[in-house]
Design a protein around this motif. Structure first.
Motif, mmCIF file in Angstrom:
data_model
loop_
_atom_site.group_PDB
_atom_site.id
_atom_site.type_symbol
_atom_site.label_atom_id
_atom_site.label_comp_id
_atom_site.label_asym_id
_atom_site.label_seq_id
_atom_site.Cartn_x
_atom_site.Cartn_y
_atom_site.Cartn_z
ATOM 1 N N LEU A 1 0.821 -1.211 0.000
ATOM 2 C CA LEU A 1 0.000 0.000 0.000
ATOM 3 C C LEU A 1 0.857 1.264 0.000
ATOM 4 N N GLU A 2 2.181 1.079 -0.020
ATOM 5 C CA GLU A 2 3.103 2.219 -0.019
ATOM 6 C C GLU A 2 2.816 3.177 1.131
ATOM 7 N N GLN A 3 2.803 2.610 2.315
ATOM 8 C CA GLN A 3 2.479 3.426 3.481
ATOM 9 C C GLN A 3 3.727 4.113 4.029
ATOM 10 N N TYR A 4 4.042 5.233 3.452
ATOM 11 C CA TYR A 4 5.131 6.058 3.938
ATOM 12 C C TYR A 4 4.531 7.293 4.597
ATOM 13 N N ALA A 5 4.672 7.370 5.884
ATOM 14 C CA ALA A 5 4.085 8.513 6.594
ATOM 15 C C ALA A 5 4.849 9.791 6.268
ATOM 16 N N THR A 6 4.096 10.867 6.144
ATOM 17 C CA THR A 6 4.715 12.170 5.913
ATOM 18 C C THR A 6 5.328 12.654 7.215
ATOM 19 N N GLU A 7 6.556 13.145 7.141
ATOM 20 C CA GLU A 7 7.205 13.727 8.322
ATOM 21 C C GLU A 7 6.433 14.963 8.769
ATOM 22 N N VAL B 1 -10.046 9.735 4.203
ATOM 23 C CA VAL B 1 -10.405 8.463 3.561
ATOM 24 C C VAL B 1 -9.201 7.523 3.553
ATOM 25 N N GLU B 2 -9.374 6.366 4.158
ATOM 26 C CA GLU B 2 -8.285 5.379 4.223
ATOM 27 C C GLU B 2 -8.884 3.991 4.128
ATOM 28 N N LYS B 3 -8.265 3.105 3.329
ATOM 29 C CA LYS B 3 -8.867 1.789 3.135
ATOM 30 C C LYS B 3 -8.239 0.702 4.005
ATOM 31 N N ASP B 4 -7.079 0.991 4.588
ATOM 32 C CA ASP B 4 -6.381 -0.038 5.361
ATOM 33 C C ASP B 4 -6.812 0.011 6.824
ATOM 34 N N MET C 1 -12.634 3.340 3.762
ATOM 35 C CA MET C 1 -13.106 2.920 2.443
ATOM 36 C C MET C 1 -12.054 3.175 1.375
ATOM 37 N N ASP C 2 -12.275 2.608 0.230
ATOM 38 C CA ASP C 2 -11.390 2.827 -0.916
ATOM 39 C C ASP C 2 -11.698 4.196 -1.524
ATOM 40 N N VAL C 3 -10.650 4.923 -1.827
ATOM 41 C CA VAL C 3 -10.810 6.231 -2.454
ATOM 42 C C VAL C 3 -11.632 6.116 -3.750
ATOM 43 N N ALA C 4 -11.534 4.969 -4.410
ATOM 44 C CA ALA C 4 -12.271 4.754 -5.669
ATOM 45 C C ALA C 4 -13.776 4.916 -5.475
ATOM 46 N N LEU D 1 -7.084 12.233 1.034
ATOM 47 C CA LEU D 1 -7.270 10.959 0.325
ATOM 48 C C LEU D 1 -6.073 10.039 0.597
ATOM 49 N N GLY D 2 -6.337 8.849 1.108
ATOM 50 C CA GLY D 2 -5.250 7.959 1.540
ATOM 51 C C GLY D 2 -4.636 8.534 2.800
ATOM 52 N N ALA D 3 -5.480 8.720 3.811
ATOM 53 C CA ALA D 3 -5.115 9.518 4.992
ATOM 54 C C ALA D 3 -4.096 8.827 5.899
ATOM 55 N N GLY D 4 -3.917 7.520 5.742
ATOM 56 C CA GLY D 4 -2.942 6.830 6.586
ATOM 57 C C GLY D 4 -3.263 7.009 8.053
ATOM 58 N N THR D 5 -2.284 7.442 8.806
ATOM 59 C CA THR D 5 -2.489 7.645 10.244
ATOM 60 C C THR D 5 -3.029 9.040 10.541
ATOM 61 N N PHE E 1 -4.149 7.608 -10.452
ATOM 62 C CA PHE E 1 -5.511 7.399 -9.970
ATOM 63 C C PHE E 1 -5.862 8.421 -8.877
ATOM 64 N N PHE E 2 -4.957 8.632 -7.939
ATOM 65 C CA PHE E 2 -5.213 9.590 -6.865
ATOM 66 C C PHE E 2 -5.330 11.022 -7.403
ATOM 67 N N LEU E 3 -4.475 11.360 -8.354
ATOM 68 C CA LEU E 3 -4.534 12.712 -8.936
ATOM 69 C C LEU E 3 -5.855 12.927 -9.676
ATOM 70 N N MET F 1 -3.000 15.574 0.201
ATOM 71 C CA MET F 1 -2.727 14.133 0.167
ATOM 72 C C MET F 1 -1.251 13.845 -0.052
ATOM 73 N N ASN F 2 -0.879 12.701 0.457
ATOM 74 C CA ASN F 2 0.430 12.132 0.143
ATOM 75 C C ASN F 2 0.115 10.734 -0.368
ATOM 76 N N PRO F 3 -0.222 10.649 -1.651
ATOM 77 C CA PRO F 3 -0.739 9.377 -2.176
ATOM 78 C C PRO F 3 0.385 8.368 -2.357
ATOM 79 N N PRO F 4 0.036 7.100 -2.632
ATOM 80 C CA PRO F 4 1.060 6.129 -3.000
ATOM 81 C C PRO F 4 1.846 6.691 -4.181
ATOM 82 N N PHE F 5 3.154 6.487 -4.179
ATOM 83 C CA PHE F 5 3.993 7.063 -5.236
ATOM 84 C C PHE F 5 3.867 6.310 -6.552
#
Ligand code: SAH
Length: 203
Positions: free
Chosen positions: A24-30, A77-80, A105-108, A55-59, A133-135, A119-123
């Protein structure tokens, strides 16, 4: 919030991913980078009293930050499920986070409009075109998008902006430390270069 620095300190106290998911490319933003992105939006009048979508809010670092800057509503919105659990705990940390509505939920499947997307979407390095997709989703939901991408994909982001009638209002390169939260990382800390953008719909 009186300053960008106070915001960064508040955000640095939030809980991080327990076991970040590679797929899921979960890299938290510093916290510093999150504060910088949010402060830029705040100074342009895009947070206080506004409806913000994460979108893809993570933590939830961007969502919490937007709430602390006085957003009228933040939809996170976060699906994990694992990340979502931490996100909910983070919403308990500060007053003002009642303004955040967390959605597992899924952003889709998400279709609510907002004033601005942060957002800091999956890269898109693991799941191809996840960044596109996120853009696309963000551009359909709000007139202004704050987003973070790997700097190596700068051409793609700019081409996307051009094709979607978005102006690149702001673009800054930053180092993005990826901490050793995943077993496959050999070095304790590896920096990737990212670019923070503000994209705005042309009038
Ligand atoms: N915005 C957070 C998390 C960034 S990592 C921060 O800045 O720290 C990207 C997040 O997007 C991950 O938590 C991942 O689980 C989530 N994600 C990836 N694809 C998704 C999708 N289709 N729908 C919802 N969330 C998604």
């Amino acid at each position: 919030m009186v300053s960008k620095q106070t915001l960064a300190v508040a955000l640095s106290r939030l809980k991080a991913f327990h076991h970040a998911s590679l797929a899921l490319e979960q890299y938290a933003t510093e916290s510093e980078l999150a504060a910088e992105l949010l402060w830029h939006a705040h100074m342009r009048g895009l947070i206080a009293g506004k409806r913000v979508l994460d979108l893809g809010a993570g933590t939830g670092i961007l969502a919490v930050g937007a709430a602390l800057l006085g957003a009228a509503e933040v939809v996170a919105v976060e699906k994990d499920e694992a990340a979502f659990k931490v996100l909910r705990q983070n919403l308990e940390m500060y007053e003002g986070c009642e303004q955040v509505r967390p959605l597992l939920m899924d952003v889709a499947a998400f279709g609510e409009q907002g004033d601005v997307v942060v957002m800091n979407p999956p890269f898109g390095t693991k799941e191809r075109h996840a960044d596109r997709f996120f853009l696309e989703k963000a551009a359909a939901l709000a007139p202004v998008i704050y987003t973070i991408h790997k700097s190596t994909t700068d051409n793609f982001v700019r081409a996307f902006a051009h094709d979607s009638h978005l102006t690149v209002v702001w673009a800054e390169r930053r180092r993005f430390p990826i901490k050793r939260s995943m077993a496959h990382h050999e070095k304790p800390r590896k920096d990737v270069e990212v670019t923070v953008y503000c994209l705005e719909r042309k009038a």
